[in-house]
Design a protein around this motif. Structure first.
Motif, PDB file in Angstrom:
ATOM      1  N   ARG A 215       0.824  -1.213   0.000  1.00 48.10           N
ATOM      2  CA  ARG A 215       0.000   0.000   0.000  1.00 48.10           C
ATOM      3  C   ARG A 215       0.856   1.261   0.000  1.00 48.10           C
ATOM      4  NH1 ARG A 215      -5.398  -0.794   1.050  1.00 48.10           N
ATOM      5  NH2 ARG A 215      -5.494   1.316   0.180  1.00 48.10           N
ATOM      6  N   ARG A 216       1.987   1.199   0.690  1.00 48.90           N
ATOM      7  CA  ARG A 216       2.885   2.370   0.710  1.00 48.90           C
ATOM      8  C   ARG A 216       3.410   2.658  -0.691  1.00 48.90           C
ATOM      9  NH1 ARG A 216       4.808   7.058   1.827  1.00 48.90           N
ATOM     10  NH2 ARG A 216       6.512   7.312   3.310  1.00 48.90           N
ATOM     11  N   GLU A 217       3.797   1.620  -1.413  1.00 50.12           N
ATOM     12  CA  GLU A 217       4.285   1.818  -2.782  1.00 50.12           C
ATOM     13  C   GLU A 217       3.166   2.334  -3.680  1.00 50.12           C
ATOM     14  OE1 GLU A 217       6.777  -0.499  -6.287  1.00 50.12           O
ATOM     15  OE2 GLU A 217       5.850  -1.678  -4.676  1.00 50.12           O
ATOM     16  N   ALA A 218       1.969   1.788  -3.513  1.00 52.15           N
ATOM     17  CA  ALA A 218       0.854   2.181  -4.369  1.00 52.15           C
ATOM     18  C   ALA A 218       0.403   3.616  -4.116  1.00 52.15           C
ATOM     19  CB  ALA A 218      -0.321   1.226  -4.155  1.00 52.15           C
ATOM     20  N   THR A 219       0.615   4.121  -2.910  1.00 49.90           N
ATOM     21  CA  THR A 219       0.159   5.474  -2.559  1.00 49.90           C
ATOM     22  C   THR A 219       1.304   6.479  -2.463  1.00 49.90           C
ATOM     23  OG1 THR A 219       0.265   4.911  -0.190  1.00 49.90           O
ATOM     24  CG2 THR A 219      -1.859   4.606  -1.300  1.00 49.90           C
ATOM     25  N   ALA A 227      13.771   7.236  -5.121  1.00 50.51           N
ATOM     26  CA  ALA A 227      15.091   6.607  -5.009  1.00 50.51           C
ATOM     27  C   ALA A 227      15.491   6.354  -3.558  1.00 50.51           C
ATOM     28  CB  ALA A 227      16.142   7.482  -5.697  1.00 50.51           C
ATOM     29  N   ARG A 228      14.846   7.026  -2.604  1.00 50.50           N
ATOM     30  CA  ARG A 228      15.178   6.827  -1.199  1.00 50.50           C
ATOM     31  C   ARG A 228      14.489   5.607  -0.601  1.00 50.50           C
ATOM     32  NH1 ARG A 228      17.559  11.092   1.313  1.00 50.50           N
ATOM     33  NH2 ARG A 228      18.281   9.422   2.693  1.00 50.50           N
ATOM     34  N   PHE A 229      13.692   4.918  -1.407  1.00 55.51           N
ATOM     35  CA  PHE A 229      12.959   3.750  -0.919  1.00 55.51           C
ATOM     36  C   PHE A 229      13.576   2.483  -1.512  1.00 55.51           C
ATOM     37  CE2 PHE A 229      10.078   7.226  -0.262  1.00 55.51           C
ATOM     38  CZ  PHE A 229       9.369   6.904   0.883  1.00 55.51           C
ATOM     39  N   ASN A 230      14.601   1.971  -0.842  1.00 59.90           N
ATOM     40  CA  ASN A 230      15.110   0.663  -1.238  1.00 59.90           C
ATOM     41  C   ASN A 230      14.100  -0.432  -0.901  1.00 59.90           C
ATOM     42  OD1 ASN A 230      15.569   1.142   1.506  1.00 59.90           O
ATOM     43  ND2 ASN A 230      17.246  -0.329   1.599  1.00 59.90           N
ATOM     44  N   HIS A 231      13.172  -0.110   0.002  1.00 60.21           N
ATOM     45  CA  HIS A 231      11.976  -0.899   0.258  1.00 60.21           C
ATOM     46  C   HIS A 231      10.935   0.077   0.782  1.00 60.21           C
ATOM     47  CE1 HIS A 231      12.627  -0.630   4.600  1.00 60.21           C
ATOM     48  NE2 HIS A 231      13.891  -0.959   4.386  1.00 60.21           N
ATOM     49  N   PHE A 232       9.692  -0.368   0.862  1.00 59.36           N
ATOM     50  CA  PHE A 232       8.611   0.566   1.186  1.00 59.36           C
ATOM     51  C   PHE A 232       8.078   0.396   2.607  1.00 59.36           C
ATOM     52  CE2 PHE A 232       8.918   0.698  -3.343  1.00 59.36           C
ATOM     53  CZ  PHE A 232       8.734   2.057  -3.625  1.00 59.36           C
ATOM     54  N   TYR A 233       8.863  -0.261   3.451  1.00 59.61           N
ATOM     55  CA  TYR A 233       8.499  -0.343   4.868  1.00 59.61           C
ATOM     56  C   TYR A 233       9.140   0.845   5.584  1.00 59.61           C
ATOM     57  CZ  TYR A 233       7.229  -2.695   9.257  1.00 59.61           C
ATOM     58  OH  TYR A 233       6.673  -3.019  10.472  1.00 59.61           O
ATOM     59  N   ARG A 234       8.755   2.015   5.152  1.00 61.65           N
ATOM     60  CA  ARG A 234       9.287   3.273   5.690  1.00 61.65           C
ATOM     61  C   ARG A 234       8.134   4.238   5.904  1.00 61.65           C
ATOM     62  NH1 ARG A 234      14.819   4.091   5.277  1.00 61.65           N
ATOM     63  NH2 ARG A 234      15.975   2.478   4.124  1.00 61.65           N
ATOM     64  N   LEU A 235       8.170   4.933   7.044  1.00 57.70           N
ATOM     65  CA  LEU A 235       7.117   5.899   7.357  1.00 57.70           C
ATOM     66  C   LEU A 235       7.634   6.887   8.396  1.00 57.70           C
ATOM     67  CD1 LEU A 235       4.038   6.288   6.592  1.00 57.70           C
ATOM     68  CD2 LEU A 235       3.564   5.408   8.880  1.00 57.70           C
ATOM     69  N   ALA A 236       7.259   8.148   8.241  1.00 59.44           N
ATOM     70  CA  ALA A 236       7.714   9.274   9.067  1.00 59.44           C
ATOM     71  C   ALA A 236       9.121   9.675   8.623  1.00 59.44           C
ATOM     72  CB  ALA A 236       7.673   8.978  10.562  1.00 59.44           C
ATOM     73  N   ILE A 237       9.530  10.871   9.037  1.00 59.27           N
ATOM     74  CA  ILE A 237      10.780  11.447   8.564  1.00 59.27           C
ATOM     75  C   ILE A 237      11.730  11.677   9.728  1.00 59.27           C
ATOM     76  CG2 ILE A 237      11.819  13.314   7.208  1.00 59.27           C
ATOM     77  CD1 ILE A 237       9.652  11.543   5.778  1.00 59.27           C
ATOM     78  N   ASN A 238      12.974  11.236   9.566  1.00 58.03           N
ATOM     79  CA  ASN A 238      14.023  11.521  10.535  1.00 58.03           C
ATOM     80  C   ASN A 238      14.606  12.909  10.257  1.00 58.03           C
ATOM     81  OD1 ASN A 238      13.834   8.991  11.789  1.00 58.03           O
ATOM     82  ND2 ASN A 238      15.208   8.066  10.289  1.00 58.03           N
ATOM     83  N   THR A 239      14.950  13.615  11.314  1.00 56.22           N
ATOM     84  CA  THR A 239      15.407  14.998  11.173  1.00 56.22           C
ATOM     85  C   THR A 239      16.641  15.272  12.030  1.00 56.22           C
ATOM     86  OG1 THR A 239      14.150  15.978  13.018  1.00 56.22           O
ATOM     87  CG2 THR A 239      12.985  15.691  10.919  1.00 56.22           C
ATOM     88  N   ARG A 240      17.232  16.415  11.779  1.00 60.62           N
ATOM     89  CA  ARG A 240      18.232  17.009  12.662  1.00 60.62           C
ATOM     90  C   ARG A 240      17.821  18.452  12.933  1.00 60.62           C
ATOM     91  NH1 ARG A 240      22.656  15.808   8.562  1.00 60.62           N
ATOM     92  NH2 ARG A 240      23.000  13.551   8.679  1.00 60.62           N
TER      93      ARG A 240
END
Length: 258
Positions: A215-219, A227-240
Motif C-alpha cells: 500500500r505504501r508503494e501504491a500510494t 530513489a530513497r525507498f530501497n523498500h517501502f516499509y518506511r514511514l515518518a521522517i528523521n530529522t536534525r
C-alpha cells in the motif's frame, strides 16, 4: 497551511508517550525528555519491543517537574511509583523481577537514547498519513497507529504523506521551519518489528509488513523521492536540528514552512 498539531515525547524508550503542548530543542537536536530513559540488560543492550515482547505488558508515566516515575503491569494492575534518582536501586530490582533478568534504567538528559544516531532530531509525520495507514487494516484505529509508529511531531492541515517532501537525495538535507525553529529533513524512517503489534497486548496483525509495503508503494506521492525507498516499509521522517536552534521551543499550532 501546515501546522504542528501534536507533540508526543517518549520519556522511557519503548514505553508510553507523553503528550505536551511545547518542547525544547537540546544541543543534540533532540527534544527534551524524549527517550530520556532507557532500559538496559546485562549485555548493555536495550530492552525494547524489538527484543522483548514483555515490554508491551508495561505502562509508564514520567513527571519531569518532580522526577516521579510510575510503572505498572497491564495484566495485573500492579504499579510502583519511584523517585528519580533516589529510588534507582529499587526500580532496577522491580524491573529485573518483571523481565526475569538483570536490567537497569538509565538516564541521559542531554540527548536521550535515539534509534537513529545520524538524525537525532524529532521524527515527523502527518495526521492524514496516520489516518490513511489505519484505513489499510480493518479495525486499526488512528490512535493505535499513532502509538505503533511513535513519531514525535504530527502535522495537521495537509494531505497524506505530505511529510515525504522533507527529504531529498542521499547526503542532502531539506530545511523546514516549525515556528521559528529550523530543522533539516534527512530520510524516511525505516520501520521495525514493532508496528505490527498491538501496543498494549503485543498481538500482531497478520501480514502487516507485506500489506504495508504494497500500500505504501501504491500510494507514494509524486513529491516523494522514490530513489530513497530501497523498500517501502518506511514511514515518518528523521530529522536534525542545527546547533543554532538549541534552547528554542516549538509549540502546538506553530506554522510549518518549507
Amino acid at each position: 497551511m501546515p501546522y504542528l498539531a501534536r507533540i508526543l515525547l517518549y520519556p522511557i524508550k519503548s514505553l508510553d508517550p507523553m503528550e505536551v503542548t511545547e518542547a525544547t530543542i537540546l544541543p543534540t537536536g533532540a527534544l527534551r525528555h524524549d527517550r530520556e530513559f532507557g532500559i538496559f540488560d546485562a549485555e548493555e543492550k536495550f530492552v525494547n519491543g524489538k527484543r522483548s515482547p514483555r515490554v508491551h505488558g508495561l505502562t509508564a508515566a514520567f513527571h519531569p517537574t518532580t522526577g516521579e516515575l510510575r510503572i505498572a503491569i497491564r495484566s495485573t494492575g500492579e504499579s510502583r511509583c519511584f523517585q528519580w534518582p533516589d529510588d534507582c536501586a529499587a526500580m532496577d530490582a522491580w524491573l529485573s523481577d518483571y523481565f526475569d533478568q538483570p536490567v537497569s534504567l538509565r538516564r541521559d538528559a542531554g540527548g536521550g537514547f535515539p534509534d537513529d544516531k545520524n538524525a537525532l532530531g524529532p521524527t515527523v509525520i502527518s495526521t492524514a498519513t496516520l489516518e490513511e495507514v489505519a484505513s489499510w487494516f480493518p479495525g486499526l484505529s488512528v490512535e493505535s497507529a499513532r502509538v505503533r509508529f511513535r513519531a514525535n511531531l504530527e502535522i495537521g492541515g495537509v494531505p497524506p504523506f505530505w511529510e515525504d517532501q522533507l527529504f531529498g537525495d542521499p547526503e542532502t538535507i531539506v530545511p523546514f521551519q516549525i515556528g521559528d525553529v529550523l530543522f533539516h529533513g534527512i530520510n524516511p524512517c525505516q520501520r521495525c518489528v514493532v508496528p505490527p503489534r498491538d501496543p498494549q497486548t503485543g498481538e500482531a496483525i497478520p501480514e502487516f509488513s507485506q500489506t504495508f509495503r504494497e500500500r505504501r508503494e501504491a500510494t507514494l506521492p509524486a513529491w516523494a523521492n522514490r530513489a530513497r525507498f530501497n523498500h517501502f516499509y518506511r514511514l515518518a521522517i528523521n530529522t536534525r536540528a542545527p546547533e543554532s536552534e538549541t534552547g528554542k521551543t516549538i509549540r502546538i499550532d506553530d506554522s510549518i514552512r518549507l
